[in-house]
Design a protein around this motif. Structure first.
Motif, PDB file in Angstrom:
ATOM      1  N   MET A 108       1.420  10.241   6.237  1.00  0.00           N
ATOM      2  CA  MET A 108       0.903   9.725   4.798  1.00  0.00           C
ATOM      3  C   MET A 108       1.613   9.709   3.704  1.00  0.00           C
ATOM      4  O   MET A 108       2.665   9.925   4.083  1.00  0.00           O
ATOM      5  N   LEU A 109       1.484   8.673   2.347  1.00  0.00           N
ATOM      6  CA  LEU A 109       1.752   8.595   1.382  1.00  0.00           C
ATOM      7  C   LEU A 109       1.466   8.754  -0.284  1.00  0.00           C
ATOM      8  O   LEU A 109       0.051   8.864   0.640  1.00  0.00           O
ATOM      9  N   VAL A 110       2.201   8.393  -0.682  1.00  0.00           N
ATOM     10  CA  VAL A 110       1.454   7.927  -2.231  1.00  0.00           C
ATOM     11  C   VAL A 110       2.139   6.393  -2.625  1.00  0.00           C
ATOM     12  O   VAL A 110       3.194   6.543  -2.751  1.00  0.00           O
ATOM     13  N   GLY A 111       0.990   5.652  -2.065  1.00  0.00           N
ATOM     14  CA  GLY A 111       1.948   4.580  -2.577  1.00  0.00           C
ATOM     15  C   GLY A 111       0.679   3.243  -2.926  1.00  0.00           C
ATOM     16  O   GLY A 111      -0.709   3.914  -3.228  1.00  0.00           O
ATOM     17  N   ASP A 112       0.726   2.179  -3.327  1.00  0.00           N
ATOM     18  CA  ASP A 112       0.179   0.938  -3.494  1.00  0.00           C
ATOM     19  C   ASP A 112      -1.036   0.310  -1.976  1.00  0.00           C
ATOM     20  O   ASP A 112      -0.154   0.313  -1.245  1.00  0.00           O
ATOM     21  N   GLY A 117      -1.674  -1.177   2.650  1.00  0.00           N
ATOM     22  CA  GLY A 117      -3.133  -1.789   3.549  1.00  0.00           C
ATOM     23  C   GLY A 117      -2.618  -2.010   5.088  1.00  0.00           C
ATOM     24  O   GLY A 117      -3.299  -2.267   5.489  1.00  0.00           O
ATOM     25  N   ARG A 118      -1.676  -3.061   4.606  1.00  0.00           N
ATOM     26  CA  ARG A 118      -1.681  -4.785   6.288  1.00  0.00           C
ATOM     27  C   ARG A 118      -0.552  -3.450   6.862  1.00  0.00           C
ATOM     28  O   ARG A 118      -0.699  -4.158   8.129  1.00  0.00           O
ATOM     29  N   PHE A 119      -0.346  -2.142   6.754  1.00  0.00           N
ATOM     30  CA  PHE A 119       0.233  -1.271   8.004  1.00  0.00           C
ATOM     31  C   PHE A 119      -0.673  -0.639   8.689  1.00  0.00           C
ATOM     32  O   PHE A 119      -0.307  -0.276   9.579  1.00  0.00           O
ATOM     33  N   GLY A 120      -2.430  -0.443   7.958  1.00  0.00           N
ATOM     34  CA  GLY A 120      -3.093   0.458   8.515  1.00  0.00           C
ATOM     35  C   GLY A 120      -3.542   1.627   7.923  1.00  0.00           C
ATOM     36  O   GLY A 120      -4.527   2.087   7.838  1.00  0.00           O
ATOM     37  N   PHE A 121      -2.612   1.817   6.565  1.00  0.00           N
ATOM     38  CA  PHE A 121      -3.410   2.624   5.662  1.00  0.00           C
ATOM     39  C   PHE A 121      -4.332   2.321   4.415  1.00  0.00           C
ATOM     40  O   PHE A 121      -4.859   1.765   4.055  1.00  0.00           O
ATOM     41  N   PRO A 135      -5.535  10.892  -7.187  1.00  0.00           N
ATOM     42  CA  PRO A 135      -6.146  10.517  -5.445  1.00  0.00           C
ATOM     43  C   PRO A 135      -6.598   8.894  -4.692  1.00  0.00           C
ATOM     44  O   PRO A 135      -6.271   9.341  -3.787  1.00  0.00           O
ATOM     45  N   ASP A 136      -6.291   7.486  -5.982  1.00  0.00           N
ATOM     46  CA  ASP A 136      -6.243   6.763  -5.252  1.00  0.00           C
ATOM     47  C   ASP A 136      -5.433   6.055  -4.410  1.00  0.00           C
ATOM     48  O   ASP A 136      -5.193   5.620  -3.978  1.00  0.00           O
ATOM     49  N   ARG A 137      -3.805   6.861  -4.494  1.00  0.00           N
ATOM     50  CA  ARG A 137      -2.838   5.828  -4.457  1.00  0.00           C
ATOM     51  C   ARG A 137      -2.507   7.076  -2.828  1.00  0.00           C
ATOM     52  O   ARG A 137      -1.094   6.853  -1.875  1.00  0.00           O
ATOM     53  N   VAL A 138      -3.180   8.568  -2.527  1.00  0.00           N
ATOM     54  CA  VAL A 138      -3.107   9.143  -1.248  1.00  0.00           C
ATOM     55  C   VAL A 138      -4.257   8.734  -0.205  1.00  0.00           C
ATOM     56  O   VAL A 138      -4.503   8.160  -0.354  1.00  0.00           O
ATOM     57  N   LEU A 139      -2.859   8.165   0.616  1.00  0.00           N
ATOM     58  CA  LEU A 139      -3.240   7.260   1.340  1.00  0.00           C
ATOM     59  C   LEU A 139      -2.836   7.933   2.987  1.00  0.00           C
ATOM     60  O   LEU A 139      -1.782   8.301   2.929  1.00  0.00           O
ATOM     61  N   GLY A 140      -3.243   7.076   4.178  1.00  0.00           N
ATOM     62  CA  GLY A 140      -3.421   7.446   5.451  1.00  0.00           C
ATOM     63  C   GLY A 140      -3.205   7.174   6.258  1.00  0.00           C
ATOM     64  O   GLY A 140      -3.896   5.563   6.281  1.00  0.00           O
TER      65      GLY A 140
END
Length: 159
Positions: A108-112, A117-121, A135-140
């Motif tokens: 997971m990460l906090v990011g754009d 998304g291009r890495f699958g997050f 919360p929109d920046r919490v990606l997995g």
């Protein structure tokens, strides 16, 4: 460009790159509170350098999400003179491959979202970072199929 695990000799140069790449006060962010007193995942903390200088660095930290283990990606930075050369993507892909081969299930990460998304997050709707995190920046990213299925709750330090 050589990619290798970060060594203690790299530490000051890596911290200087992070200072250069991020706004002052970066260490006050919620991600940093999750890292306090916890050793990074040394095998996944990578540097990219040529014969002249450090070009990029990435670090990972263990965390818990609703009681389940996960990796917290970040920070990742590319030296301003090397941006646009694909070094960020290079260290992200290399480190994710190493994490998968080492048996880690989820990252997971906090990011754009458009960048990661291009890495699958993708957004993790049921995962809550400590405030003040958008919360929109919490990606997995699941490193194994279904690794995020049913996983949610508070992100806490791995102790």
């Amino acid at each position: 460009m050589d990619i290798a695990p970060e060594t203690p000799r790299d530490s000051l140069e890596v911290e200087a790159l992070f200072d250069l790449s991020f706004a002052p006060g970066r260490e006050a962010l919620s991600s940093y509170r999750l890292r306090e007193g916890v050793a990074p995942e040394a095998d996944l903390c990578l540097v990219a350098r040529d014969e002249y200088a450090l070009g990029a660095a990435i670090r990972y930290w263990p965390v818990r999400v609703g009681g389940h283990s996960a990796l917290l990606l970040g920070p990742v930075a590319v030296h301003p003179t090397r941006q646009g050369e694909g070094l960020g993507g290079l260290v992200i892909r290399e480190s994710l491959g190493r994490a998968a081969r080492a048996g880690h299930a989820r990252v997971m990460l906090v990011g754009d979202a458009p960048y990661y998304g291009r890495f699958g997050f993708a957004r993790l709707d049921d995962v809550r970072m400590p405030p003040p995190t958008n919360p929109d920046r919490v990606l997995g990213l699941a490193l194994r199929p279904g690794a995020w299925d049913g996983i949610g709750g508070e992100v806490t330090r791995a102790i």
